[in-house]
Design a protein around this motif. Structure first.
Motif: not given
Length: 122
Positions: A79-87, A94-99, A108-122
């Motif tokens: 999940a890359i970028g996006g905005k908050v408070n869109v509607l 705010a435009v996000l650099d979040t990844v 074979s796995t019950n992972a079901n997890s999120w990890q924060t990755r390095a933000p996009m360069p701006t």
């Protein structure tokens, strides 16, 4: 044309990606007419079973909409970028650099997890 199961609830500005035989919808603006808001939710559609899972999947840490989503060869969904408070019409859309990377559960796995990755360069 064959009829398929509808996504429970409305969503717009979401990301979509297919991993295996499952379509994942992440984030977006969800809710009713007066309660729409940015979401961190994940929904999964089984292509083979024509059914949705909306409650057993882990939410991401960052609610947002108008983002990009991509399935990687390792089975993760990014999940890359996006905005908050869109509607809300607020001036703080705010435009996000979040990844974030989602590892969905599989046979074979019950992972079901999120990890924060390095933000996009701006």
């Amino acid at each position: 044309m064959e009829s398929r199961a509808n996504l429970p609830g409305g969503v717009e500005g979401a990301a979509a990606a297919i991993v295996g035989n499952t379509l994942y919808i992440t984030h977006g603006s969800r809710g009713g007419v007066s309660t729409y808001g940015d979401s961190a939710a994940v929904s999964a559609y089984s292509l083979a079973g024509d059914s949705w899972t909306v409650t057993d999947l882990k939410d991401a840490s960052q609610a947002r909409a108008d983002l990009a989503g991509v399935a990687a060869p390792d089975g993760r969904i990014y999940a890359i970028g996006g905005k908050v408070n869109v509607l809300t019409g607020a001036s703080n859309q705010a435009v996000l650099d979040t990844v974030e990377a989602y590892t969905p559960p599989t046979a074979s796995t019950n992972a079901n997890s999120w990890q924060t990755r390095a933000p996009m360069p701006t």
